[in-house]
Motif scaffolding. Sequence first.
Motif, PDB file in Angstrom:
ATOM      1  N   SER A  36     -12.009   6.399 -44.000  1.00 35.73           N
ATOM      2  CA  SER A  36     -12.831   5.433 -43.830  1.00 35.73           C
ATOM      3  C   SER A  36     -12.546   4.370 -43.082  1.00 35.73           C
ATOM      4  CB  SER A  36     -13.637   5.263 -45.192  1.00 35.73           C
ATOM      5  OG  SER A  36     -14.753   4.297 -44.651  1.00 35.73           O
ATOM      6  N   ALA A  37     -11.323   3.931 -43.660  1.00 34.30           N
ATOM      7  CA  ALA A  37     -10.707   2.533 -43.023  1.00 34.30           C
ATOM      8  C   ALA A  37     -10.320   2.631 -41.478  1.00 34.30           C
ATOM      9  CB  ALA A  37      -9.619   2.231 -43.865  1.00 34.30           C
ATOM     10  N   ALA A  38      -9.608   3.980 -41.340  1.00 32.48           N
ATOM     11  CA  ALA A  38      -9.251   4.293 -39.844  1.00 32.48           C
ATOM     12  C   ALA A  38     -10.572   4.284 -38.882  1.00 32.48           C
ATOM     13  CB  ALA A  38      -8.514   5.606 -39.796  1.00 32.48           C
ATOM     14  N   LEU A  39     -11.486   4.653 -39.415  1.00 34.18           N
ATOM     15  CA  LEU A  39     -12.783   4.677 -38.732  1.00 34.18           C
ATOM     16  C   LEU A  39     -13.470   3.196 -38.389  1.00 34.18           C
ATOM     17  CD1 LEU A  39     -15.116   6.140 -37.153  1.00 34.18           C
ATOM     18  CD2 LEU A  39     -16.234   6.536 -39.187  1.00 34.18           C
ATOM     19  N   ASN A  40     -13.478   2.567 -39.239  1.00 34.87           N
ATOM     20  CA  ASN A  40     -13.773   1.022 -39.473  1.00 34.87           C
ATOM     21  C   ASN A  40     -12.837   0.252 -38.583  1.00 34.87           C
ATOM     22  OD1 ASN A  40     -15.474  -0.783 -41.183  1.00 34.87           O
ATOM     23  ND2 ASN A  40     -13.781  -1.844 -41.109  1.00 34.87           N
ATOM     24  N   THR A  41     -11.700   0.463 -38.303  1.00 38.79           N
ATOM     25  CA  THR A  41     -10.742  -0.162 -37.312  1.00 38.79           C
ATOM     26  C   THR A  41     -11.202   0.292 -35.943  1.00 38.79           C
ATOM     27  OG1 THR A  41      -9.033  -0.299 -39.027  1.00 38.79           O
ATOM     28  CG2 THR A  41      -8.401  -0.570 -36.646  1.00 38.79           C
ATOM     29  N   ALA A  42     -11.355   1.694 -35.682  1.00 42.71           N
ATOM     30  CA  ALA A  42     -11.755   2.082 -34.578  1.00 42.71           C
ATOM     31  C   ALA A  42     -13.300   1.826 -34.131  1.00 42.71           C
ATOM     32  CB  ALA A  42     -11.936   3.671 -34.706  1.00 42.71           C
ATOM     33  N   VAL A  43     -14.135   1.323 -34.888  1.00 44.11           N
ATOM     34  CA  VAL A  43     -15.290   0.577 -34.531  1.00 44.11           C
ATOM     35  C   VAL A  43     -14.887  -0.827 -33.921  1.00 44.11           C
ATOM     36  CG1 VAL A  43     -17.425  -0.143 -35.185  1.00 44.11           C
ATOM     37  CG2 VAL A  43     -16.545   2.044 -36.333  1.00 44.11           C
ATOM     38  N   LEU A  63     -23.697  -1.003 -30.534  1.00 48.17           N
ATOM     39  CA  LEU A  63     -22.337  -0.459 -30.423  1.00 48.17           C
ATOM     40  C   LEU A  63     -21.618   0.204 -31.667  1.00 48.17           C
ATOM     41  CD1 LEU A  63     -20.653  -3.123 -27.783  1.00 48.17           C
ATOM     42  CD2 LEU A  63     -20.920  -0.639 -27.303  1.00 48.17           C
ATOM     43  N   VAL A  64     -21.960  -0.656 -32.731  1.00 49.45           N
ATOM     44  CA  VAL A  64     -21.322  -0.372 -34.114  1.00 49.45           C
ATOM     45  C   VAL A  64     -21.915   0.949 -34.617  1.00 49.45           C
ATOM     46  CG1 VAL A  64     -21.290  -1.069 -36.433  1.00 49.45           C
ATOM     47  CG2 VAL A  64     -20.514  -2.487 -34.443  1.00 49.45           C
ATOM     48  N   TYR A  65     -23.363   0.849 -34.451  1.00 50.22           N
ATOM     49  CA  TYR A  65     -24.255   2.019 -34.931  1.00 50.22           C
ATOM     50  C   TYR A  65     -23.909   3.188 -34.322  1.00 50.22           C
ATOM     51  CZ  TYR A  65     -28.103   4.936 -36.461  1.00 50.22           C
ATOM     52  OH  TYR A  65     -28.984   6.019 -36.997  1.00 50.22           O
ATOM     53  N   ASP A  66     -23.918   3.307 -32.976  1.00 50.27           N
ATOM     54  CA  ASP A  66     -23.768   4.359 -32.169  1.00 50.27           C
ATOM     55  C   ASP A  66     -22.303   5.005 -32.523  1.00 50.27           C
ATOM     56  OD1 ASP A  66     -26.496   4.161 -31.152  1.00 50.27           O
ATOM     57  OD2 ASP A  66     -25.672   3.332 -29.188  1.00 50.27           O
ATOM     58  N   PHE A  67     -21.230   4.352 -32.440  1.00 45.45           N
ATOM     59  CA  PHE A  67     -19.859   4.658 -32.495  1.00 45.45           C
ATOM     60  C   PHE A  67     -19.739   5.265 -33.968  1.00 45.45           C
ATOM     61  CE2 PHE A  67     -15.350   4.418 -33.117  1.00 45.45           C
ATOM     62  CZ  PHE A  67     -14.787   4.898 -32.052  1.00 45.45           C
ATOM     63  N   THR A  68     -20.085   4.606 -34.854  1.00 41.79           N
ATOM     64  CA  THR A  68     -19.743   5.019 -36.166  1.00 41.79           C
ATOM     65  C   THR A  68     -20.776   6.192 -36.417  1.00 41.79           C
ATOM     66  OG1 THR A  68     -20.176   2.522 -36.841  1.00 41.79           O
ATOM     67  CG2 THR A  68     -20.278   4.313 -38.890  1.00 41.79           C
ATOM     68  N   THR A  69     -21.794   6.388 -36.177  1.00 38.49           N
ATOM     69  CA  THR A  69     -22.707   7.746 -36.221  1.00 38.49           C
ATOM     70  C   THR A  69     -22.234   8.696 -35.638  1.00 38.49           C
ATOM     71  OG1 THR A  69     -24.379   6.942 -34.867  1.00 38.49           O
ATOM     72  CG2 THR A  69     -24.673   6.407 -37.225  1.00 38.49           C
ATOM     73  N   GLU A  70     -21.626   8.566 -34.381  1.00 35.29           N
ATOM     74  CA  GLU A  70     -21.131   9.650 -33.478  1.00 35.29           C
ATOM     75  C   GLU A  70     -19.766  10.161 -34.163  1.00 35.29           C
ATOM     76  OE1 GLU A  70     -20.561   7.750 -29.599  1.00 35.29           O
ATOM     77  OE2 GLU A  70     -22.838   7.693 -29.389  1.00 35.29           O
ATOM     78  N   HIS A  71     -19.367   9.446 -35.127  1.00 39.11           N
ATOM     79  CA  HIS A  71     -17.948   9.807 -35.500  1.00 39.11           C
ATOM     80  C   HIS A  71     -18.127  10.140 -37.139  1.00 39.11           C
ATOM     81  CE1 HIS A  71     -16.512   7.858 -31.897  1.00 39.11           C
ATOM     82  NE2 HIS A  71     -15.176   8.542 -32.110  1.00 39.11           N
ATOM     83  N   GLY A  72     -19.427  10.580 -37.432  1.00 37.97           N
ATOM     84  CA  GLY A  72     -19.759  11.195 -38.741  1.00 37.97           C
ATOM     85  C   GLY A  72     -19.732  10.074 -39.968  1.00 37.97           C
ATOM     86  N   GLY A  73     -19.750   8.852 -39.570  1.00 40.18           N
ATOM     87  CA  GLY A  73     -19.900   7.745 -40.580  1.00 40.18           C
ATOM     88  C   GLY A  73     -21.423   6.949 -40.459  1.00 40.18           C
TER      89      GLY A  73
END
Length: 269
Positions: A36-43, A63-73
Amino acid sequence: MDKLDVKLWKLAARGQIVPKRSLLKTPRQIEAIKKSAALNTAVLDHVASHIHEGMCTEEIDRLVYDFTTEHGGIPAPLNYDGFPKSVCTSLNNVICHGIPSEYEILQDGDILNVDVSTILDGYYSDASRMFTIGNISPEAERLVRVTQECVELGLKAAKPWGHLGDIAYAINTHAKKHGYSVVEDIGGHGIGLDFHEEPFVSYVTPKGSEMVLVPGMMFTIEPMVNEGSPDFFVDEDDDWTVYTIDDGLSAQVEYMVLVTDSGIEVLSK
């Protein structure tokens, strides 16, 4: 009792504040939270590569919503206690919890905190960065720089079996040395299995005070450093946005950290 329970019991018997065992993450939980933290940093990296003068903070939210949801978060702030957006964007005199808006346009000289929180497979992560727009004033540059230094010094002061107050003392001392104040009534928090867990992490308490830093603890280091007074008020219209009481600038940097047997590991920043 195992060895850890005995050690915690002895510390508590001496009047130390120790975490409940439920706050100490297991190896399996830590592995999942790190994803989860790795995805958070990627966002945050994604925001950093797209932020620019002339964009509105609503675009950052997308940007945050699209990137997060596209990566399963899932963006943790979205609908959290009624918060209407996927990220907090706190501009200039906003201390925290700023709500993205199509009417809020980033301009030359602005400083902006982007606070990203992510849920992945039920596990939570949280971090924020300061962004500077165009040519900022020397005063704004100094505030942002010193706030970053405060977090790094707080991180350096954190040691396994030390205390949360050691982090606070390092941060508050450095901020005051440069003529700034640290917000007292809003602080960091435990994280991982929920968005906000115990303990509350203050940045104004004395060295050697507060909870013992036990391996397995996970929390945020996120001081809010103000140009002037540490006092604030909350916007009555949205019941979220926190402003400096004197209209001075505020800056915040947030790291998510894990206490290990050998030191402190930064999970997201």
